[in-house]
Each structure stands twice: as C-alpha cells, then as structure tokens.
Design an enzyme around this catalytic site. Structure first.
Site, short mmCIF file in Angstrom:
data_model
loop_
_atom_site.label_atom_id
_atom_site.label_comp_id
_atom_site.label_asym_id
_atom_site.label_seq_id
_atom_site.Cartn_x
_atom_site.Cartn_y
_atom_site.Cartn_z
N LYS A 202 4.05 9.28 -14.77
CA LYS A 202 4.00 8.84 -13.38
C LYS A 202 5.38 8.37 -12.96
CE LYS A 202 1.84 5.55 -10.25
NZ LYS A 202 0.73 4.61 -10.03
N LYS A 256 2.32 12.92 -11.98
CA LYS A 256 2.20 12.36 -10.64
C LYS A 256 3.55 11.90 -10.15
CE LYS A 256 0.06 8.47 -8.35
NZ LYS A 256 -0.62 7.21 -8.49
C1 PBG Z 1 -0.96 2.21 -8.20
C2 PBG Z 1 -1.25 3.58 -7.73
C3 PBG Z 1 -0.45 4.25 -6.80
C4 PBG Z 1 -1.08 5.48 -6.56
C5 PBG Z 1 -2.24 5.53 -7.35
N1 PBG Z 1 -2.32 4.33 -8.07
C6 PBG Z 1 0.77 3.82 -6.10
C7 PBG Z 1 1.85 3.17 -6.80
O1 PBG Z 1 2.06 3.37 -8.00
O2 PBG Z 1 2.54 2.41 -6.13
C8 PBG Z 1 -0.54 6.50 -5.61
C9 PBG Z 1 -1.47 7.53 -5.11
C10 PBG Z 1 -1.00 8.22 -3.88
O3 PBG Z 1 0.13 8.02 -3.38
O4 PBG Z 1 -1.79 9.01 -3.35
N2 PBG Z 1 -1.51 1.80 -9.37
#
Ligand code: PBG
Length: 333
Positions: A202, A256
């Site tokens: 991520k 991601k």
């Molecule tokens: C946070 C989380 C995020 C997303 C899913 N879980 C955002 C972040 O890490 O700040 C993003 C999903 C999206 O942008 O659609 N645990």
C-alpha cells in the site's frame, strides 16, 4: 515466452480484429462479476443515504441501507462487500477504543448483513484511522506512529470483527508484524476459517483523498502517512512486503492504489502466483466520474477499460466503487 509473428502479408494482425465474433475468440482476458469486491461506507442512523461529494454516485449508508445494498449486490452476483465506517467524531479518541467495540458501526453492519444476506462475503477494514483523533492508522506517541502497541490494538480489532461474523479481514494499516499477530490470534480464538486479505503493498498516495472525506478523516490527519505506507518510487520493496505477509499467513494480497501501480500487480502475480487483488481507490474513481460528468470521456467505457486493465495486469479481483454499475453493465451484455 517471446511473441512471434510471420512477416507481412502472411501475418496481417488486423484479421483477428475484423469483427466482434473473432475479437471475442482471441480475447486474452475477461472481466467477470465474480472478480468484484464492493467497498461501501457505513454511517449512523436509519434510512439514511448521504452522498459523498468528492465521489459522485457513492453514498454513506445507515446499517439498514447497507443491508439493502448487500442484498442488491448479492442479487447482481457480486461475491463480496467491504465495509468502511464513517465514525461519529465524538467517538474518535487517542486510544481508539471504538475500533474493537463489539457494537461499533462496522460490527453492527457485519452482523446485520450476515443475518439477512448470508450469501455475500463480508470484508472488514483493520486500521485505527476511522477511530483515531489524529487520523492516523496507528497510535501516535510524541509525534511518532508507533508499531508494536498498534499491532496489539489491531489484533483486538480483528477479533471483534471475526466475532461479528466477518469472512475476510482486510488490514490496511501497514504496520510491521500485524499479519502474523492477527493470524495467530484468529487461530487461537477458533476463527480458523476467517481469511486475511493483506493490504501488503500500500503506497502513500494522493489518490486516497476522496476516501478520507468519505470516512471523515481528512480534516484530522496530522502530517502524512509516509513512515508506514510505501514510497511510490519503489517496486522491489513491494515484493518483499508481499512475501513477508504471505509467510505470516496472509491468504490473499493487495496492491493499492490500482491503475498507477499495474506494474506492481504484474510483478506480484508473476513472482508468487497467489490470489492477487488491486484496489481501484477513491481518487481513481473520482477522476473517471469527474471527467465523465464533464462530458470529457465516456464514463461507462472508461470504467470497463480501467477494470479490464487490472485483469490484464494479472489481478484475480478488484475492489472498486464501480462494482454495482459494472455488474449491471456486464449483465446487460
Ligand atoms: C485507511 C484506508 C485508506 C483507504 C482504505 N483504508 C486511506 C488511507 O490510507 O489514508 C483508501 C481507499 C480509497 O482511497 O478508496 N486505513
């Protein structure tokens, strides 16, 4: 394998593109409804559907409406729904205790879906940010996001979600050691069938902006997430993270965001051959919707093309806010 081609005019590559019939015959990848996981936002109340302004077409739904949405998804053939809570600001604290409250929004929604729509798999999010006063995925001590104390909290959150009936646990926090800790705790508590889909690679991305609006974390986030989420410049590191999480017991792995990181999806699939998912995140969704609303692109075609790109890159499935729209489109043929 090296692609080969006879010299022109023995080979005319356009022969295989001349009609939909032959294009269908030679098509290498396909996008199916069974490839989709639908992320939905849950909020308090009854009978509420509140639009998220930065994500046209996406709603925050009260639990009863999430159950209706899950039933609709199941009827469309979507295999899984993924829950993200919009937590009341008054419940956000430094100790994030709401994250493992058996009665929190996510757990209430999970129980309601499992009771009324048993056919659909429920995935839940493990991370502290929806419950954290400062918007971070982990505890903050003296300005630092601390790892090991956060992992202990993530384990409690995991067990409360499994207890509520979650089928797939999705740790999105990027702390070290959390997959192993969660797996051991699940096994010890008799939840051996609960799966872990690790957000293993991520990235610290600007494309999460609309999501942070949707869960009410935008205004709160102090600083950035670069000490735990990945540097967009890195690729080998993603493979190490994926391997590490697999060794700790992850059943499935995720890359991601999605479209800007298709090269990572391909490397992961080629290297490990494990169930590989990508998250087409909120900012990717918002870009397509915004351009479509302006008449700058054909939104439906762009949606389908963007999702096919994930299949071509080797993904087995995709988390996408387009899930119900794609499913309806694929059913219409
Ligand atoms: C946070 C989380 C995020 C997303 C899913 N879980 C955002 C972040 O890490 O700040 C993003 C999903 C999206 O942008 O659609 N645990």
């Amino acid at each position: 394998m090296k692609p080969t081609v006879a010299p022109y005019p023995l080979a005319r590559m356009r022969r295989a593109r001349q009609s939909e019939a032959v294009r269908g015959l030679v098509r290498e990848n396909s996008l199916g409804i069974e490839d989709l996981i639908w992320p939905v936002f849950v909020r308090d109340g009854v009978g509420v559907e509140e639009p998220v302004p930065s994500m046209p077409g996406v709603m925050r739904r009260s639990v009863d409406r999430v159950v209706e949405a899950a039933a609709e998804a199941r009827d469309l053939g979507i295999p899984a729904i993924c829950l993200f809570p919009y937590t009341d600001p008054s419940l956000k604290t430094e100790d994030c205790a709401e994250a493992w409250n058996p009665e929190n929004l996510s757990n209430r929604a999970t129980r309601a879906i499992k009771a009324e729509v048993p056919g659909i798999a429920v995935m839940t999010d493990v991370a502290l940010d929806p419950y954290n006063i400062n918007g971070h995925d982990g505890f903050v001590e003296n300005g630092e996001i601390v790892n090991d104390r956060t992992v202990e909290a993530l384990v409690k959150q995991t067990l409360s979600q499994a207890e509520a009936g979650a089928d797939i646990i999705g740790p999105s926090d990027m702390m070290d050691g959390r997959i192993g800790a969660m797996r051991r705790a699940l096994e010890a508590a008799g939840h051996e069938k609960v799966m872990i889909l690790s957000y293993a690679a991520k990235y610290a991305s600007a494309f999460y902006g609309p999501f942070r609006d949707a869960v009410g974390a935008s205004g709160r986030l102090v600083g950035d997430k670069k000490t735990y989420q990945m540097d967009p410049a890195n690729s080998d590191e993603a493979l190490r993270l994926i391997e590490r999480d697999l060794m700790e017991g992850a059943d499935m792995v995720m890359v991601k965001p999605g479209m800007p990181y298709l090269d990572i999806c391909r490397r992961v699939k080629d290297t490990f051959g494990v169930p590989t998912f990508a998250y087409q995140v909120s900012g990717e969704y918002a870009m397509i919707q915004a351009a479509a609303q302006n008449g700058w692109i054909d939104g439906e075609k762009a949606m389908l093309e963007s999702l096919m790109a994930f299949k071509r890159a080797g993904c087995d499935g995709i988390l996408t806010y387009f899930a119900p729209a794609v499913a309806r489109r694929l059913r219409a043929g």
